[in-house]
Every structure is written in structure tokens, then in C-alpha cells.
Design a protein around this motif. Structure first.
Motif, mmCIF file in Angstrom:
data_model
loop_
_atom_site.group_PDB
_atom_site.id
_atom_site.type_symbol
_atom_site.label_atom_id
_atom_site.label_comp_id
_atom_site.label_asym_id
_atom_site.label_seq_id
_atom_site.Cartn_x
_atom_site.Cartn_y
_atom_site.Cartn_z
ATOM 1 N N ALA A 1 37.554 47.918 38.120
ATOM 2 C CA ALA A 1 38.731 47.381 38.824
ATOM 3 C C ALA A 1 39.021 45.947 38.400
ATOM 4 C CB ALA A 1 38.536 47.450 40.346
ATOM 5 N N LEU A 2 38.929 45.703 37.107
ATOM 6 C CA LEU A 2 39.085 44.350 36.585
ATOM 7 C C LEU A 2 40.420 43.734 36.978
ATOM 8 C CD1 LEU A 2 38.089 42.064 34.716
ATOM 9 C CD2 LEU A 2 39.147 43.272 32.814
ATOM 10 N N THR A 3 41.503 44.460 36.746
ATOM 11 C CA THR A 3 42.844 43.925 37.024
ATOM 12 C C THR A 3 43.003 43.595 38.499
ATOM 13 O OG1 THR A 3 43.751 45.254 35.221
ATOM 14 C CG2 THR A 3 45.313 44.371 36.837
ATOM 15 N N GLU A 4 42.558 44.504 39.369
ATOM 16 C CA GLU A 4 42.719 44.315 40.814
ATOM 17 C C GLU A 4 41.887 43.137 41.322
ATOM 18 O OE1 GLU A 4 44.144 48.055 39.559
ATOM 19 O OE2 GLU A 4 42.147 47.196 39.282
ATOM 20 N N LEU A 5 40.679 42.985 40.785
ATOM 21 C CA LEU A 5 39.834 41.862 41.197
ATOM 22 C C LEU A 5 40.409 40.537 40.713
ATOM 23 C CD1 LEU A 5 36.350 43.462 40.535
ATOM 24 C CD2 LEU A 5 37.130 42.597 42.744
ATOM 25 N N LEU A 6 40.878 40.502 39.477
ATOM 26 C CA LEU A 6 41.444 39.268 38.940
ATOM 27 C C LEU A 6 42.719 38.876 39.664
ATOM 28 C CD1 LEU A 6 40.926 39.773 35.093
ATOM 29 C CD2 LEU A 6 39.534 38.437 36.676
ATOM 30 N N ALA A 7 43.478 39.878 40.120
ATOM 31 C CA ALA A 7 44.726 39.604 40.839
ATOM 32 C C ALA A 7 44.501 39.329 42.315
ATOM 33 C CB ALA A 7 45.680 40.795 40.683
ATOM 34 N N GLY A 8 43.266 39.465 42.788
ATOM 35 C CA GLY A 8 42.982 39.233 44.200
ATOM 36 C C GLY A 8 43.419 40.361 45.106
ATOM 37 N N GLU A 9 43.675 41.550 44.541
ATOM 38 C CA GLU A 9 44.117 42.682 45.355
ATOM 39 C C GLU A 9 42.968 43.337 46.099
ATOM 40 O OE1 GLU A 9 46.186 45.292 42.746
ATOM 41 O OE2 GLU A 9 47.754 43.834 42.263
ATOM 42 N N VAL A 10 41.757 43.195 45.590
ATOM 43 C CA VAL A 10 40.568 43.677 46.296
ATOM 44 C C VAL A 10 39.524 42.567 46.287
ATOM 45 C CG1 VAL A 10 40.940 46.127 45.795
ATOM 46 C CG2 VAL A 10 39.608 44.730 44.207
ATOM 47 N N ASP A 11 38.710 42.527 47.353
ATOM 48 C CA ASP A 11 37.657 41.518 47.451
ATOM 49 C C ASP A 11 36.388 41.967 46.742
ATOM 50 O OD1 ASP A 11 38.988 39.576 49.335
ATOM 51 O OD2 ASP A 11 39.066 41.368 50.582
ATOM 52 N N LEU A 12 36.084 43.248 46.878
ATOM 53 C CA LEU A 12 34.918 43.830 46.235
ATOM 54 C C LEU A 12 35.304 45.172 45.642
ATOM 55 C CD1 LEU A 12 32.022 43.324 48.851
ATOM 56 C CD2 LEU A 12 32.440 41.968 46.793
ATOM 57 N N ALA A 13 34.599 45.579 44.607
ATOM 58 C CA ALA A 13 34.762 46.919 44.058
ATOM 59 C C ALA A 13 33.379 47.530 43.894
ATOM 60 C CB ALA A 13 35.494 46.881 42.718
ATOM 61 N N LEU A 14 33.241 48.753 44.355
ATOM 62 C CA LEU A 14 31.977 49.477 44.237
ATOM 63 C C LEU A 14 32.178 50.506 43.141
ATOM 64 C CD1 LEU A 14 31.377 50.012 48.060
ATOM 65 C CD2 LEU A 14 30.816 48.020 46.664
ATOM 66 N N GLY A 15 31.628 50.246 41.959
ATOM 67 C CA GLY A 15 31.956 51.087 40.818
ATOM 68 C C GLY A 15 30.770 51.462 39.974
ATOM 69 N N PHE A 16 30.989 52.431 39.096
ATOM 70 C CA PHE A 16 29.954 52.912 38.185
ATOM 71 C C PHE A 16 29.819 51.940 37.028
ATOM 72 C CE2 PHE A 16 30.545 56.187 40.899
ATOM 73 C CZ PHE A 16 31.398 57.223 40.546
ATOM 74 N N SER A 17 28.610 51.789 36.556
ATOM 75 C CA SER A 17 28.359 51.030 35.335
ATOM 76 C C SER A 17 28.344 51.993 34.165
ATOM 77 C CB SER A 17 27.018 50.306 35.442
ATOM 78 O OG SER A 17 26.677 49.704 34.225
ATOM 79 N N THR A 18 29.022 51.642 33.086
ATOM 80 C CA THR A 18 29.046 52.479 31.889
ATOM 81 C C THR A 18 28.430 51.722 30.723
ATOM 82 O OG1 THR A 18 31.263 51.706 31.321
ATOM 83 C CG2 THR A 18 31.105 53.698 32.657
ATOM 84 N N PRO A 19 27.832 52.422 29.755
ATOM 85 C CA PRO A 19 27.167 51.743 28.642
ATOM 86 C C PRO A 19 28.097 50.841 27.844
ATOM 87 C CG PRO A 19 26.539 54.057 28.723
ATOM 88 C CD PRO A 19 27.653 53.883 29.716
#
Length: 323
Positions: free
Chosen positions: A144-162
């Protein structure tokens, strides 16, 4: 020629504005000095500097009172309003108090994180932070890079990929890891690698990705599998699997949750693959909020006390059994 921002403010010592405001309100140098914890001589010196800067006498002594000039009377409301606004806005933020907070946090989630975390989280918070509010938003991608950088979300709970690369403005916390298992209908009695490869599969693709980590790993081993259905949502998946011959690879903790909703069995994944990892992502800006920090700590504590214990206890007990 370069524009100079705020030319009037640049030539004015802003510390003199509270002096002006105090004299105007009290009509007295002594009372103004007492309020500002200054000596009368220091306050008189400050008033002299202000008169020189603004090129106006500002106050006249009439008996025991300091009467404002016409210009001072015009300035007074604006200066009082500006000082009040700045005082309110520049007041240090209070320490976050979870028990009394009514803040709203925007959280980027997937079906997996919503299913595995929020039931236990809301149970915990109903006593610890009853007024804290959440707005859950499905992640269009991870992390959720775009949303976090834009301040649309405070936290994102996401999968890590290689292939994931770290962004310098994002903070990531390794949250928890889990192993992949396979869920299937209750009629299956075994699951070998050969069984797995000849079976048909259901794959959850939250971001409509072309290829998942399991298929990448199978290609590395020289195998492929038959994917019969892809779905972006995990909601229907266990019911489809329970009523068909499809297999579904899924993190164990989610599998343990889903077997309570449908008649399923859990088998070990018949080939090796790195463990499934979920991270907490935040922007370095929003991540400094007291509420955000508190929630990050609460989520980490929740994992330590709940998910790991449940996974460890449930794994050996439920392997290959109908639940």
C-alpha cells in the motif's frame, strides 16, 4: 529578483507581540510585565523596540493608564486572534491515552489479516480502548505504498514478497510468520507431492496477481500445478473447497480459523517453501502518532500472546483430521 516571504514579519521580533497584547489588555506596563514575568524596565525596552519597528507610538500615558493609539487599536484584534490561534495550535500534543481516546485509524487490510487479527484485536480493545475507531480498507496492492505516502491509511497489514524493495519513507515491522498448509474436503485421506500435483487448485489472489509465491517455488522445483479457480476474496474459498475436490494452500493460522466454518481437513504442504510473512507498514510521518504507535505495539503483543500459541498448539493436534 527573489521574492522575500513575509517581509513585515521578517523585520519584526515576534516575541514583541505578546508584549503589545498584554499592554493593550491591561492598559498598564506594570500589570503587563507581571503577566509576562518580565521586569518593568525590560517590558518598557520591548515596547520601545516595537514602536521603532512599527513607526508608531502605539500607547500614550494618560494618568495611570496606557491608552492605545488609533493604529494600536486597529492592530489589537488581529494580534490577539493570531496569538490565540498559535497558542492553541502549538500546544504540545498530549500523551496518547488508549482508554479515553476516540481517534479513528485507517487500516489497510486483506481478507487474511481481517480474519486472523481483528476478531482477537476487537476483543482486546473493548476493554483497553473502547472509544478507538477503525476504518478498514482493502489494499489494492502490497505494501500500500501509494496510500501510505498519501496519508490515506495510517497502517497497512500486508504480505512480504521476495521482490519487495524498501521505500525510504516507509517503516516496516516484521509482524508474524506462519507456515503454509493445504486445506481440502473431508473425504481426502492423504496428500503426497504426487497427489498435490495432479489435483486441481483454488488460489486466492487479493491483487489479481498473475503468479503466487507457491507457483514460483514449484517452477524452481520443476513442477507446475493445475489452477482451476482464482478469486480475490478468501470469504468463499473454504466453502468451495469443502464441496469440491479442489486444494487450497493457505497459512496455517487462517486454516485453523476456516475449519470451524466448513468441513475441511488440513495437510502439510508436500514441498518446502519459505514461511509466510506479514508486516506492519506505516509512513514515517503518520507512524509517529501516539495512536499509531500504540496500535503497532498492541498488534505485536497480540501476535505474541495469541497467534503463535494457537498455531503451535493447533498444528500437531489437527494435522490431517476432520474438524
Amino acid at each position: 529578483m527573489m521574492n522575500i516571504m513575509h517581509p513585515a514579519l521578517r523585520r519584526l521580533d515576534l516575541n514583541l507581540l505578546p508584549v503589545f497584547d498584554a499592554i493593550y489588555r491591561h492598559r498598564s506596563v506594570r500589570l503587563a510585565a507581571d503577566e509576562l514575568a518580565m521586569s518593568t524596565s525590560a517590558l518598557s525596552h520591548a515596547l520601545s523596540r516595537l514602536r521603532m519597528t512599527l513607526n508608531d507610538p502605539l500607547f500614550f500615558r494618560e494618568g495611570h493608564r496606557m491608552s492605545p493609539s488609533v493604529y494600536a487599536a486597529q492592530l489589537a484584534p488581529s494580534i490577539a486572534s493570531a496569538l490565540s490561534f498559535l497558542n492553541q495550535e502549538l500546544t504540545p500534543q498530549p500523551e496518547f491515552d488508549a482508554a479515553s481516546s476516540t481517534e479513528s485509524l485507517q487500516i489497510g487490510i486483506t481478507d487474511f489479516t481481517a480474519l486472523c487479527i481483528f476478531p482477537a484485536l476487537m476483543h482486546k480493545l473493548q476493554a483497553a480502548a473502547p472509544g478507538l475507531r477503525f476504518e478498514l480498507r482493502y489494499l489494492p496492492h502490497s505494501p500500500a505504498l501509494t496510500e501510505l505516502l498519501a496519508g490515506e491509511v495510517d497502517l497497512a497489514l500486508g504480505f512480504s514478497t521476495p521482490e519487495e524493495s524498501r521505500h525510504p519513507e516507509l517503516e516496516e515491522i516484521g509482524w508474524f510468520e506462519d507456515e503454509y498448509v493445504v486445506i481440502c474436503n473431508a473425504r481426502r485421506t492423504r496428500l503426497t507431492l504426487e497427489d498435490y500435483l495432479v489435483a486441481r487448485h483454488l488460489v486466492v489472489t487479493p491483487w489479481n496477481e498473475k503468479q503466487g509465491v507457491l507457483d514460483v517455488r514449484l517452477e524452481q522445483l520443476g513442477y507446475t500445478r493445475h489452477i482451476a479457480i482464482k478469486t480475490p476474496s478468501m470469504l468463499s474459498a473454504p466453502f468451495i473447497v469443502a464441496e469440491s475436490d479442489l486444494l487450497m494452500a493457505i497459512p496455517r493460522y487462517a486454516a485453523e480459523k476456516l475449519v470451524a466454518a466448513a468441513e475441511l481437513r488440513i495437510f502439510a504442504l508436500p514441498f518446502s517453501i519459505p514461511r509466510f510473512e506479514v508486516k506492519i507498514y506505516s509512513h514515517k510521518r503518520s507512524g509517529q502518532r501516539g495512536a499509531t504507535r500504540w496500535l503497532q505495539e498492541a498488534l505485536q503483543m497480540l501476535v505474541q500472546n495469541s497467534i503463535k500459541a494457537s498455531t503451535a498448539a493447533g498444528g500437531s493436534r489437527r494435522e490431517g483430521r476432520v474438524i
